[in-house]
Scaffold this motif. Structure first.
Motif, PDB file in Angstrom:
ATOM      1  N   GLU A 114       0.240  -1.000   0.298  1.00 51.47           N
ATOM      2  CA  GLU A 114       0.201   0.111  -0.243  1.00 51.47           C
ATOM      3  C   GLU A 114       0.967   1.085   0.030  1.00 51.47           C
ATOM      4  O   GLU A 114       0.507   1.970  -0.597  1.00 51.47           O
ATOM      5  CB  GLU A 114      -0.660   0.359   1.005  1.00 51.47           C
ATOM      6  N   ARG A 115       1.888   1.651   1.070  1.00 50.10           N
ATOM      7  CA  ARG A 115       2.238   2.374   0.789  1.00 50.10           C
ATOM      8  C   ARG A 115       3.610   2.806  -0.098  1.00 50.10           C
ATOM      9  O   ARG A 115       3.061   3.943  -0.999  1.00 50.10           O
ATOM     10  CB  ARG A 115       3.903   2.049   2.467  1.00 50.10           C
ATOM     11  N   ARG A 116       4.175   1.250  -0.409  1.00 49.49           N
ATOM     12  CA  ARG A 116       4.836   1.636  -2.155  1.00 49.49           C
ATOM     13  C   ARG A 116       3.900   2.615  -3.237  1.00 49.49           C
ATOM     14  O   ARG A 116       4.479   3.209  -4.065  1.00 49.49           O
ATOM     15  CB  ARG A 116       5.481   0.256  -2.665  1.00 49.49           C
ATOM     16  N   TYR A 121       3.575   5.294  -7.131  1.00 46.79           N
ATOM     17  CA  TYR A 121       2.838   5.671  -8.028  1.00 46.79           C
ATOM     18  C   TYR A 121       1.827   6.408  -8.011  1.00 46.79           C
ATOM     19  O   TYR A 121       1.050   6.929  -8.567  1.00 46.79           O
ATOM     20  CB  TYR A 121       2.422   3.950  -8.521  1.00 46.79           C
ATOM     21  N   GLY A 122       2.357   6.529  -6.224  1.00 45.43           N
ATOM     22  CA  GLY A 122       0.653   8.296  -6.145  1.00 45.43           C
ATOM     23  C   GLY A 122      -0.997   7.741  -6.052  1.00 45.43           C
ATOM     24  O   GLY A 122      -1.904   8.756  -6.716  1.00 45.43           O
ATOM     25  N   PHE A 123      -0.935   5.499  -6.108  1.00 39.92           N
ATOM     26  CA  PHE A 123      -1.819   5.381  -6.017  1.00 39.92           C
ATOM     27  C   PHE A 123      -2.920   5.250  -4.592  1.00 39.92           C
ATOM     28  O   PHE A 123      -1.714   4.463  -4.227  1.00 39.92           O
ATOM     29  CB  PHE A 123      -1.872   4.535  -6.849  1.00 39.92           C
ATOM     30  N   THR A 124      -3.509   5.136  -4.275  1.00 43.54           N
ATOM     31  CA  THR A 124      -4.408   4.870  -3.178  1.00 43.54           C
ATOM     32  C   THR A 124      -4.451   3.418  -3.278  1.00 43.54           C
ATOM     33  O   THR A 124      -5.875   3.558  -3.890  1.00 43.54           O
ATOM     34  CB  THR A 124      -5.718   6.217  -3.040  1.00 43.54           C
ATOM     35  N   MET A 125      -4.697   2.099  -2.694  1.00 48.50           N
ATOM     36  CA  MET A 125      -5.185   0.940  -2.981  1.00 48.50           C
ATOM     37  C   MET A 125      -6.184   0.676  -1.943  1.00 48.50           C
ATOM     38  O   MET A 125      -6.522   1.673  -0.985  1.00 48.50           O
ATOM     39  CB  MET A 125      -4.227   0.058  -2.180  1.00 48.50           C
ATOM     40  N   SER A 126      -7.611   0.422  -2.479  1.00 51.74           N
ATOM     41  CA  SER A 126      -8.750  -0.064  -1.182  1.00 51.74           C
ATOM     42  C   SER A 126      -8.732  -1.694  -1.424  1.00 51.74           C
ATOM     43  O   SER A 126      -8.862  -2.820  -2.185  1.00 51.74           O
ATOM     44  CB  SER A 126      -9.975  -0.343  -2.741  1.00 51.74           C
ATOM     45  N   PRO A 127      -7.165  -1.848  -0.074  1.00 54.02           N
ATOM     46  CA  PRO A 127      -6.858  -2.820   0.076  1.00 54.02           C
ATOM     47  C   PRO A 127      -7.727  -4.227   0.099  1.00 54.02           C
ATOM     48  O   PRO A 127      -7.788  -5.030   0.356  1.00 54.02           O
ATOM     49  CB  PRO A 127      -5.912  -2.916   1.239  1.00 54.02           C
ATOM     50  N   MET A 128      -9.301  -4.081   0.653  1.00 47.76           N
ATOM     51  CA  MET A 128      -9.860  -5.404   0.903  1.00 47.76           C
ATOM     52  C   MET A 128     -10.648  -5.267  -0.065  1.00 47.76           C
ATOM     53  O   MET A 128     -11.630  -6.395   0.145  1.00 47.76           O
ATOM     54  CB  MET A 128     -10.432  -4.736   2.400  1.00 47.76           C
ATOM     55  N   HIS A 129     -10.919  -4.427  -1.180  1.00 47.78           N
ATOM     56  CA  HIS A 129     -11.926  -4.711  -1.721  1.00 47.78           C
ATOM     57  C   HIS A 129     -11.900  -5.944  -2.714  1.00 47.78           C
ATOM     58  O   HIS A 129     -13.341  -6.880  -3.352  1.00 47.78           O
ATOM     59  CB  HIS A 129     -12.305  -3.684  -2.642  1.00 47.78           C
ATOM     60  N   PHE A 130     -10.494  -7.303  -3.148  1.00 50.88           N
ATOM     61  CA  PHE A 130     -11.058  -7.595  -3.632  1.00 50.88           C
ATOM     62  C   PHE A 130     -10.413  -8.745  -2.576  1.00 50.88           C
ATOM     63  O   PHE A 130      -9.297  -8.173  -1.747  1.00 50.88           O
ATOM     64  CB  PHE A 130     -10.216  -8.179  -4.587  1.00 50.88           C
ATOM     65  N   SER A 131     -10.452  -9.904  -3.079  1.00 44.90           N
ATOM     66  CA  SER A 131      -9.493 -10.802  -1.829  1.00 44.90           C
ATOM     67  C   SER A 131      -7.992 -11.266  -2.739  1.00 44.90           C
ATOM     68  O   SER A 131      -7.620 -10.833  -3.743  1.00 44.90           O
ATOM     69  CB  SER A 131     -10.011 -12.246  -1.778  1.00 44.90           C
TER      70      SER A 131
END
Ligand SMILES: [Zn+2]
Ligand SMILES: [Zn+2]
Ligand SMILES: [Zn+2]
Length: 146
Positions: A114-116, A121-131
């Motif tokens: 997530e941090r990388r 990449y300036g990208f904010t991940m939605s970590p739990m949206h997919f498994s």
């Protein structure tokens, strides 16, 4: 009777000026009392066991509204449809492609990625949206010893 966990969510909704309707109470009761991952259809049947006169469209609208308010979240397990969770009980899911077993792991497991993604990449991940899909230890061991 709503559980303490559901009652805390009622308080949170009231504090935000939201009403506790019969449908909202029923949806929150179901989600607060289960460790299962419920699709909208399963949620609907569970709500209807407690409140038979709450209609499908109302349950769907209620879930959408609770999602907008950040009280519930959905995730996808492998190829499956969306399943619902209370937003204060988030965890990441490992889904085995061979046997379908679901293992829950802490959200923090993806924190480095997530941090990388954010920093590089300036990208904010939605970590739990997919498994996270793969193969569980048991299936891997079986494959090795076959
Ligand atoms: Zn989705
Ligand atoms: Zn497996
Ligand atoms: Zn889960």
């Amino acid at each position: 009777m709503s559980s303490p966990r559901a009652l805390a969510l009622h308080d949170e909704l009231r504090a935000r000026g939201e009403r506790i309707t019969k449908a909202r109470r029923a949806v929150l009761d179901v989600l607060a009392d289960t460790d299962e991952h419920l699709t909208t259809e399963e949620l609907l049947s569970a709500v209807n066991r407690a409140e038979p006169d709450v209609h499908r469209a109302t349950v769907y609208r209620t879930v959408d509204r609770l999602a907008e308010l950040g009280i519930v979240e959905h995730t996808h397990l492998g190829h499956g449809p969306a399943v619902y969770h209370l937003a204060n009980d988030l965890h990441q899911h490992l889904v085995c492609e061979s046997c379908g077993r679901i293992t829950e792991v802490p959200m923090a497991i993806l924190r480095g990625v997530e941090r990388r993604l954010h920093d590089e990449y300036g990208f904010t991940m939605s970590p739990m949206h997919f498994s996270i899909v793969g193969r569980c230890q048991r299936c891997r061991d079986e494959a090795e010893h076959a």
